[in-house]
Design a protein around this motif. Sequence first.
Motif, PDB file in Angstrom:
ATOM      1  N   PRO B 421       0.826  -1.327   0.192  1.00  0.00           N
ATOM      2  CA  PRO B 421       0.117   0.007  -0.160  1.00  0.00           C
ATOM      3  C   PRO B 421       0.819   1.214   0.147  1.00  0.00           C
ATOM      4  N   PHE B 422       0.596   1.991  -1.098  1.00  0.00           N
ATOM      5  CA  PHE B 422       1.327   3.244  -1.115  1.00  0.00           C
ATOM      6  C   PHE B 422       0.436   4.140  -2.147  1.00  0.00           C
ATOM      7  N   ALA B 423       0.485   5.493  -1.795  1.00  0.00           N
ATOM      8  CA  ALA B 423       0.002   6.249  -2.631  1.00  0.00           C
ATOM      9  C   ALA B 423       0.777   7.306  -3.375  1.00  0.00           C
ATOM     10  N   VAL B 424       0.822   7.387  -4.634  1.00  0.00           N
ATOM     11  CA  VAL B 424       1.633   8.221  -5.362  1.00  0.00           C
ATOM     12  C   VAL B 424       0.796   9.659  -5.991  1.00  0.00           C
ATOM     13  N   THR B 425       1.597  10.548  -5.634  1.00  0.00           N
ATOM     14  CA  THR B 425       1.082  11.846  -6.211  1.00  0.00           C
ATOM     15  C   THR B 425       1.854  12.313  -7.536  1.00  0.00           C
ATOM     16  N   LEU B 426       1.115  12.819  -8.396  1.00  0.00           N
ATOM     17  CA  LEU B 426       1.923  13.334  -9.662  1.00  0.00           C
ATOM     18  C   LEU B 426       1.270  14.546 -10.108  1.00  0.00           C
ATOM     19  N   PRO B 427       1.857  15.566 -10.663  1.00  0.00           N
ATOM     20  CA  PRO B 427       1.447  16.621 -11.425  1.00  0.00           C
ATOM     21  C   PRO B 427       0.390  15.868 -12.473  1.00  0.00           C
ATOM     22  N   ASN B 428      -1.051  16.534 -12.316  1.00  0.00           N
ATOM     23  CA  ASN B 428      -1.914  15.651 -13.184  1.00  0.00           C
ATOM     24  C   ASN B 428      -2.074  16.651 -14.461  1.00  0.00           C
ATOM     25  N   THR B 429      -1.562  17.814 -14.607  1.00  0.00           N
ATOM     26  CA  THR B 429      -1.773  18.842 -15.754  1.00  0.00           C
ATOM     27  C   THR B 429      -0.520  18.481 -16.673  1.00  0.00           C
ATOM     28  N   ALA B 430      -0.914  18.808 -17.811  1.00  0.00           N
ATOM     29  CA  ALA B 430       0.145  18.454 -18.965  1.00  0.00           C
ATOM     30  C   ALA B 430       1.526  19.622 -18.819  1.00  0.00           C
ATOM     31  N   PHE B 431       2.653  19.409 -18.780  1.00  0.00           N
ATOM     32  CA  PHE B 431       3.711  20.352 -18.832  1.00  0.00           C
ATOM     33  C   PHE B 431       4.395  20.127 -19.884  1.00  0.00           C
ATOM     34  N   PRO B 432       5.204  21.064 -20.419  1.00  0.00           N
ATOM     35  CA  PRO B 432       5.948  21.058 -21.708  1.00  0.00           C
ATOM     36  C   PRO B 432       7.331  20.648 -21.339  1.00  0.00           C
ATOM     37  N   ILE B 433       8.119  20.474 -22.318  1.00  0.00           N
ATOM     38  CA  ILE B 433       9.365  20.110 -22.267  1.00  0.00           C
ATOM     39  C   ILE B 433       9.930  20.840 -23.612  1.00  0.00           C
TER      40      ILE B 433
END
Lengths: 181, 557
Positions: B421-433
């Motif tokens: 059990p773990f929870a991952v948070t990631l940025p959920n909007t698109a970001f440019p490179i």
Amino acid sequence: RDKFNIHSKAVVCQDVDLKGDITIGAGTIVHPKATIFAIAGPIIIGAGCIIEEAAIIVNRRKEVMRIGDENLFEIGCRVECPSVGNSNTVSTRARVHHTVRLTSHCVIGAGVLLVPTEDEVLAPYTVVYGPAAERRVWSGRGRAQEMDLRRKHAEYLRETLPKFNRLRRGDARAPHGGGEP
Amino acid sequence: MAPNVSYHCPCLSDSTVPPPPHHLSSSSSFHPLHELFFCEECDAIRCNTCVSVEVSGYYCPNCLFEVPSASVRAEKNRRVLPYLCARNCFLCPCCRNTLSVVPSDPPETDDGRTLPVSAVGEPPFFLYCNYCRWDSAEVDITFEKPTGLAGTCTAQLQKFEDSAPDSLEFERLKEHFEPFLLRAGATSSLNPTTSAHSHHHVNPVTAAASSALARDIPGVAKYTPAQSTSGRRSKGARDEMPEYKARVDASSSKGAGLGGEPDVEFMRRLETVSEVASLEQRWSSSWAVSLRLSDIKPLRMPLHSRKSKRCPSCRHILIKPEQKAQSVRYKIKLVAANYIPAITVSMPAVAERRATLNGQATASAAEASLIQAGRSYPFHLALTNPLYDPVQVRLQVQRQLPAGAPRGADDEGTEKARRPPFAVTLPNTAFPIAAFAEAWEYEDDEDMLDDDEFGPERGAREKDARKNKTVGVLERRANVTIVGGEVLIGKDARGELKFNMLVSYTYRSDDPLAEDDVKATPSRRNVPEMKTFSFCTIVSLGTIVPREESRSVNVDL
């Protein structure tokens, strides 16, 4: 405690780490960044030896460690044998324990870890090779050419090393030897 | 294991859901980026498992001499040994290193001093291994000339090779089958050559003629129609073959190495084990060789193959090496690293392992270097864009749900994964490179994004809260963007910390595709078509260690 007895014809670079009672014979060449530690007992190195970079020669026993003539200690090797004879070759990154005594014309292959549990003397012309330190006996064919090559190697180093490295001369009291060409 | 990211290759399967990362069997479908290829026609990732490989040539690893495939297969010419280097490249039978040709020592004078070594060297020359100091004079192979060992000048090597039991046997086999092949070709009907005892199609006329020819006439040499000397004669049926009798009967165990009497005698008289040739030294030859170490001959060096790889579905060449063996470049090199953003992951909170390995770390530092249960750790993902166009990237964490359930695209970390059990948070909007360009072409980060900004609020958020937040875009440098995420580990979590991450990126393509993909904002229709590609990855952060054991556990992640 530091007592260095370096022959005038030997070429010992400034950057060498020397400690203890060390005698270096005629024509021997010690590259920079080599390490010779005579921690517990003295080390006597013979004539015409070549000790390359990052080689470590350590004497942890009280008895004298005698190294003979025309040996080649390649880069990164570590030698603790109480006695080494003549014309041996300890190849790159080999490690030899203090239980082994090398006689003459022995070859310790590259990367070999020679650590027998009991004291032993390697017979002349023994070749130790491979990751499992297998041994075989060299027939001796080609030894004249190899010695000739080593002498030429040493002669070339004697001419070239002083041009690019500072040399250590004399005893411990004068560590800053001149950079004579 | 250091934190790393592996990419999923679907390997032509239809399901879009990758296998769950914590299953041991799924590790075969995930690869590091440097092992993957990308097919431009199919727009798909290919891995070494699904790609089709063909040999484009052979070369000797020692002399780098190329042998085109045609002459490797040529068996008519006896001198061309297939799959072995035809020049002077030999392997030491003792240690498998390359042998070099050396001259002998000059003869010694009476007083023991040797004459000076000449530059050219004196004959006889022999093969010498620099590593184990084996030389071919121990098996009596010497040469008069140092070069051209493979040519006809050195009769000795060719002689011993030709007299090897396998080549002799091969010669006999060829002689045995030759007349039948000729006859079969002449009659244009190939008869099965398997059974030697069937007496079909006995033609009485030819049978009579053959038996007349085979009749014993004293004083005249017996005529046997091109059979091997010990072959049993047939009754004259022209499509029958006599039984072939081998030169050395393999079951007789009289030869060396076959386990018969000579071998037993040798074993009885053994003094040291090192006299016996080891299995590795013997099993690569096709014939049984003597057990004695002193008998093993130098082997010719086997050739290595250069392979070219093709996409399995569209047959497009992905990798094609250059013709010359010396060059390491490729004519065609469609590797995934040139198309897909490279992702590296790091956990800044987890200290480097070298501090603990030196034994100088205090207990608290040792604790901090492990991933402990019940804590939350930030991690950084650095994405590098290899394309010459800027891309918009969107990351999603994939839950390990069964295939039917929908994937949540906006999960913010309240859900827990299955195990551990773990929870991952990631940025959920698109970001440019930013696009890949030469180092001097990079301007200020903000300027480059003006063309491709999709979300108006993103720029503001980035400037204000850059220092405070852990989730979101952290840094933008050249063509690398670092985003931060956070992982919250449950109190009783154990095992490997791995999660699936779906990466979708959108870029402007030159292809006139009509597809209208979801990721492109509808407001930018005046721009050329945007293409989206998505792939799955596994982000592996390390092993979770329970909190109370962290003092005594040995650091070996």
